[in-house]
Design a protein around this motif. Structure first.
Motif, short mmCIF file in Angstrom:
data_model
loop_
_atom_site.label_atom_id
_atom_site.label_comp_id
_atom_site.label_asym_id
_atom_site.label_seq_id
_atom_site.Cartn_x
_atom_site.Cartn_y
_atom_site.Cartn_z
N GLN A 101 0.82 -1.21 0.00
CA GLN A 101 0.00 0.00 0.00
C GLN A 101 0.86 1.26 0.00
OE1 GLN A 101 -3.51 0.36 -0.20
NE2 GLN A 101 -2.78 2.45 -0.56
N LYS A 102 1.91 1.26 0.82
CA LYS A 102 2.77 2.45 0.90
C LYS A 102 3.54 2.65 -0.40
CE LYS A 102 3.23 2.53 5.93
NZ LYS A 102 2.41 3.74 6.06
N GLN A 103 3.92 1.57 -1.07
CA GLN A 103 4.62 1.69 -2.35
C GLN A 103 3.70 2.30 -3.41
OE1 GLN A 103 5.84 -2.40 -2.82
NE2 GLN A 103 7.93 -2.00 -2.06
N VAL A 104 2.41 1.91 -3.38
CA VAL A 104 1.44 2.49 -4.31
C VAL A 104 1.26 3.98 -4.02
CG1 VAL A 104 -0.98 2.52 -5.04
CG2 VAL A 104 0.25 0.34 -4.76
N ASP A 105 1.14 4.32 -2.72
CA ASP A 105 0.98 5.73 -2.34
C ASP A 105 2.18 6.55 -2.77
OD1 ASP A 105 -1.43 5.02 -1.22
OD2 ASP A 105 -0.68 4.93 0.84
N LEU A 106 3.37 6.01 -2.59
CA LEU A 106 4.58 6.73 -2.97
C LEU A 106 4.62 6.97 -4.48
CD1 LEU A 106 7.34 7.95 -2.33
CD2 LEU A 106 8.32 5.63 -2.51
N LYS A 107 4.24 5.98 -5.26
CA LYS A 107 4.25 6.13 -6.71
C LYS A 107 3.29 7.22 -7.17
CE LYS A 107 3.77 3.45 -10.97
NZ LYS A 107 3.50 2.12 -11.55
N LYS A 108 2.08 7.25 -6.57
CA LYS A 108 1.11 8.28 -6.93
C LYS A 108 1.59 9.65 -6.50
CE LYS A 108 -3.02 5.34 -6.84
NZ LYS A 108 -4.33 5.10 -6.21
N LEU A 109 2.22 9.74 -5.33
CA LEU A 109 2.70 11.04 -4.86
C LEU A 109 3.84 11.55 -5.74
CD1 LEU A 109 2.14 13.10 -2.63
CD2 LEU A 109 3.94 12.00 -1.26
N GLU A 110 4.73 10.64 -6.20
CA GLU A 110 5.80 11.05 -7.10
C GLU A 110 5.22 11.57 -8.42
OE1 GLU A 110 9.48 8.12 -5.70
OE2 GLU A 110 8.07 7.45 -7.25
N GLN A 111 4.15 10.97 -8.89
CA GLN A 111 3.50 11.46 -10.11
C GLN A 111 2.90 12.85 -9.88
OE1 GLN A 111 0.67 8.39 -11.01
NE2 GLN A 111 2.21 7.01 -11.94
N ALA A 112 2.33 13.04 -8.68
CA ALA A 112 1.76 14.36 -8.35
C ALA A 112 2.85 15.40 -8.22
CB ALA A 112 0.96 14.26 -7.06
N ARG A 113 3.99 14.99 -7.68
CA ARG A 113 5.13 15.92 -7.53
C ARG A 113 5.63 16.34 -8.90
NH1 ARG A 113 7.74 19.71 -7.02
NH2 ARG A 113 9.86 19.86 -6.19
N ALA A 114 5.61 15.42 -9.84
CA ALA A 114 6.07 15.78 -11.20
C ALA A 114 5.18 16.83 -11.84
CB ALA A 114 6.11 14.52 -12.06
N LYS A 115 3.92 16.88 -11.41
CA LYS A 115 2.99 17.87 -11.94
C LYS A 115 2.91 19.11 -11.05
CE LYS A 115 0.10 14.28 -14.03
NZ LYS A 115 -1.26 13.67 -14.06
N GLY A 116 3.73 19.13 -9.98
CA GLY A 116 3.74 20.29 -9.09
C GLY A 116 2.62 20.29 -8.08
N ALA A 117 1.94 19.11 -7.89
CA ALA A 117 0.81 19.04 -6.97
C ALA A 117 1.21 18.51 -5.60
CB ALA A 117 -0.28 18.16 -7.55
N ALA A 118 2.52 18.23 -5.38
CA ALA A 118 3.00 17.75 -4.07
C ALA A 118 4.38 18.31 -3.82
CB ALA A 118 3.01 16.23 -4.05
N SER A 119 4.67 18.46 -2.54
CA SER A 119 5.97 19.04 -2.17
C SER A 119 7.03 17.95 -2.06
CB SER A 119 5.84 19.75 -0.83
OG SER A 119 5.54 18.84 0.21
N VAL A 120 8.31 18.39 -2.05
CA VAL A 120 9.43 17.45 -1.87
C VAL A 120 9.35 16.79 -0.50
CG1 VAL A 120 11.94 17.25 -1.75
CG2 VAL A 120 10.89 18.77 -3.44
N TRP A 121 8.97 17.57 0.50
CA TRP A 121 8.87 17.03 1.87
C TRP A 121 7.88 15.88 1.93
CZ3 TRP A 121 4.94 16.42 5.36
CH2 TRP A 121 5.33 16.09 6.67
N GLU A 122 6.75 16.00 1.26
CA GLU A 122 5.73 14.94 1.28
C GLU A 122 6.25 13.66 0.63
OE1 GLU A 122 1.45 17.21 1.11
OE2 GLU A 122 2.68 17.19 -0.73
#
Length: 285
Positions: A101-122
């Motif tokens: 579950q955490k690996q899936v969450d991390l992958k989605k967050l990295e995709q959001a970060r690439a679009k500028g929708a998440a911070s580096v800290w997150e």
């Protein structure tokens, strides 16, 4: 010729009396004492209370037959619990699911970060959560391995509370009774194996040097007549002589189909003994 032979016999007897060496007769017969080929005293390596004794002196036992049993109900319960824990994969499966579950969450967050929708800290924070989940899975696997080792140890302890026969043979002594508390390494059961019998004979060096392993031997038991055919064989010739008596130990194996007891004094000949008629003729000459 006969005079020389009698002089030799007299000299051999005289030397034997003076030195303590075995004396050869005209038939080159020595004396030996039969012994079991195995004589084992069994003990427990753990202390406990005797719950069952299944044999008594004189009982014939087979290899691996149960002889004595200690009270082991608490140990059985503990062993059963450890077996269940060693086979339980609940923690491992839960840790695997959490990691996935955490690996899936991390992958989605990295995709959001690439679009500028998440911070580096997150992203870094969730990456650490994934690492923690991996360590939790390793911990769950290690815990199950430890339970398996503890179960194996408990099983071996349970086996030690059961005394089985290491050989087939005859029970000679039983030194415990049901209900008795015993310590470690105390004598419990003595088993002997009398078929075949062994005979250790000190043979004068001059004669022993001519003997070989597997050579036939004539053994005469008390109350029995001389055997027409060899009934024993040499199984070992000692590599070290006895300097005091100038003899070499020869070990002989003889079948014991009549189940004769060990400890009998027997006559041993490494060549076929001459019959009484021949010896009478020599005496008359």
């Amino acid at each position: 010729m006969i005079t020389r032979y009698r002089s030799f016999v007299f000299s051999a007897v005289l030397i034997g009396l003076m030195t303590g060496m075995p004396v050869l007769s005209r038939a080159e017969t020595l004396q030996g004492i039969t012994a079991p080929n195995a004589d084992i005293t069994l003990s427990f390596v753990v202390a406990g209370r005797v719950s069952d004794v299944q044999v008594e002196p004189g009982t014939t036992v087979e290899k691996d037959q149960l002889l004595v049993h200690l009270y082991d109900e608490p140990e059985k319960i503990q062993c059963k619990q450890l077996k269940m824990l060693s086979e339980d994969r609940t923690k491992i499966n839960a840790a695997k699911a959490e990691l996935a579950q955490k690996q899936v969450d991390l992958k989605k967050l990295e995709q959001a970060r690439a679009k500028g929708a998440a911070s580096v800290w997150e992203v870094e924070h969730l990456f650490l959560n994934v690492r923690i989940a991996e360590l939790s899975l390793q911990s769950a696997i290690l815990e199950q391995q430890q339970y398996r080792q503890r179960y194996d140890h408990a099983s071996s302890q349970l086996v030690r509370m059961r005394l089985a026969a290491p050989i087939a043979g005859l029970v000679e002594e039983v030194n415990v009774e049901v209900g008795e508390s015993i310590g470690t390494l105390g004598p419990v059961i003595r088993i002997v194996q009398n078929d075949p019998l062994w005979i250790d004979v000190p043979v004068p060096m001059a004669q022993a040097l001519n003997l070989t392993v597997d050579q036939d031997v004539w053994i005469t038991f008390p109350g029995a007549t001389d055997e027409a055919t060899p009934n024993g064989r040499i199984i070992n010739i000692s590599a070290v002589a006895d300097a005091a008596s100038e003899t070499l130990r020869i070990r002989i194996e003889v079948p014991n189909p009549l189940k004769r007891p060990a400890g009998e004094r027997v006559a041993v000949a490494f060549t076929k003994t001459e019959d009484d008629n021949t010896m009478a003729q020599l005496d008359s000459q």
